[in-house]
Design a protein around this motif. Sequence first.
Motif, PDB file in Angstrom:
ATOM      1  N   ALA A 192      -3.806   4.103   1.077  1.00 34.67           N
ATOM      2  CA  ALA A 192      -4.526   2.996   0.454  1.00 34.67           C
ATOM      3  C   ALA A 192      -3.733   1.713   0.612  1.00 34.67           C
ATOM      4  CB  ALA A 192      -4.772   3.267  -1.031  1.00 34.67           C
TER       5      ALA A 192
ATOM      6  N   THR B 250      -9.431  -4.212   0.016  1.00 35.57           N
ATOM      7  CA  THR B 250      -8.857  -2.947  -0.426  1.00 35.57           C
ATOM      8  C   THR B 250      -9.359  -1.858   0.506  1.00 35.57           C
ATOM      9  OG1 THR B 250      -8.860  -3.681  -2.733  1.00 35.57           O
ATOM     10  CG2 THR B 250      -8.637  -1.312  -2.337  1.00 35.57           C
ATOM     11  N   TYR B 251      -8.454  -1.004   0.943  1.00 38.25           N
ATOM     12  CA  TYR B 251      -8.816   0.066   1.863  1.00 38.25           C
ATOM     13  C   TYR B 251      -8.313   1.406   1.336  1.00 38.25           C
ATOM     14  CZ  TYR B 251      -9.423  -3.889   5.018  1.00 38.25           C
ATOM     15  OH  TYR B 251      -9.809  -5.087   5.587  1.00 38.25           O
ATOM     16  N   TYR B 252      -9.102   2.437   1.578  1.00 40.59           N
ATOM     17  CA  TYR B 252      -8.719   3.798   1.197  1.00 40.59           C
ATOM     18  C   TYR B 252      -8.980   4.749   2.363  1.00 40.59           C
ATOM     19  CZ  TYR B 252      -8.755   2.253  -3.696  1.00 40.59           C
ATOM     20  OH  TYR B 252      -8.499   1.609  -4.884  1.00 40.59           O
TER      21      TYR B 252
ATOM     22  N   LYS C 210      -3.923  -2.854  -0.429  1.00 41.85           N
ATOM     23  CA  LYS C 210      -4.609  -3.980  -1.069  1.00 41.85           C
ATOM     24  C   LYS C 210      -3.956  -5.270  -0.613  1.00 41.85           C
ATOM     25  CE  LYS C 210      -6.350  -3.701  -5.242  1.00 41.85           C
ATOM     26  NZ  LYS C 210      -7.760  -4.129  -5.100  1.00 41.85           N
TER      27      LYS C 210
ATOM     28  N   THR D 281      -6.947   5.038  -6.986  1.00 43.56           N
ATOM     29  CA  THR D 281      -7.193   3.615  -7.162  1.00 43.56           C
ATOM     30  C   THR D 281      -5.878   2.867  -6.990  1.00 43.56           C
ATOM     31  OG1 THR D 281      -8.972   4.048  -8.737  1.00 43.56           O
ATOM     32  CG2 THR D 281      -8.045   1.823  -8.699  1.00 43.56           C
TER      33      THR D 281
ATOM     34  N   ASN E  25     -10.689   8.440  -1.244  1.00 43.35           N
ATOM     35  CA  ASN E  25     -11.669   7.485  -1.757  1.00 43.35           C
ATOM     36  C   ASN E  25     -12.471   8.115  -2.905  1.00 43.35           C
ATOM     37  OD1 ASN E  25     -12.944   5.039  -1.876  1.00 43.35           O
ATOM     38  ND2 ASN E  25     -14.411   5.506  -0.255  1.00 43.35           N
TER      39      ASN E  25
ATOM     40  N   LEU F  18      -0.501   3.200  -7.670  1.00 43.17           N
ATOM     41  CA  LEU F  18      -1.507   4.112  -7.140  1.00 43.17           C
ATOM     42  C   LEU F  18      -1.857   5.102  -8.239  1.00 43.17           C
ATOM     43  CD1 LEU F  18      -3.133   4.803  -4.556  1.00 43.17           C
ATOM     44  CD2 LEU F  18      -1.409   6.567  -4.109  1.00 43.17           C
TER      45      LEU F  18
ATOM     46  N   GLY G  50       0.801  -1.211   0.000  1.00 38.70           N
ATOM     47  CA  GLY G  50       0.000   0.000   0.000  1.00 38.70           C
ATOM     48  C   GLY G  50       0.833   1.259   0.000  1.00 38.70           C
TER      49      GLY G  50
END
Length: 121
Positions: A49, A58-60, A51, A69, A65, A81, A35
């Motif tokens: 972020a 997946t976290y943001y 993954k 991506t 957000n 990213l 991340g």
Amino acid sequence: QVELVESGGGLVQTGESLRLSCAASGRTFSNYFLGWFRQAPGKEREFVASKSWSGSMTYYADSVNGRFTISRDNAKNMVFLQMNSLKPEDTAVYYCVAGLLLRQRSVPGYWGQGTQVTVSS
């Protein structure tokens, strides 16, 4: 020896896009999250972020957000990213990180050297 090497930072204007890349080496990263954290001038480092290896998690951060991506290529041990609709408040040094769990209050086990992203208004 684990090494995380970022690339892709630079200077852009508000509303433009950048894509950061990170190449990870030195160990097997299966079961690891990959991340990004960032640190703006005068502020603490913050989660951006992450993954999981499988991609199922997946976290943001709330602040990115919908604009950023994260993706990863496990065959190449790389994480990316994609940053769209950049704002001046996104200006920071962006760090590639790896850890068994990467979320808002996690402490990554591994850090890259960082790449500067500057967004001008």
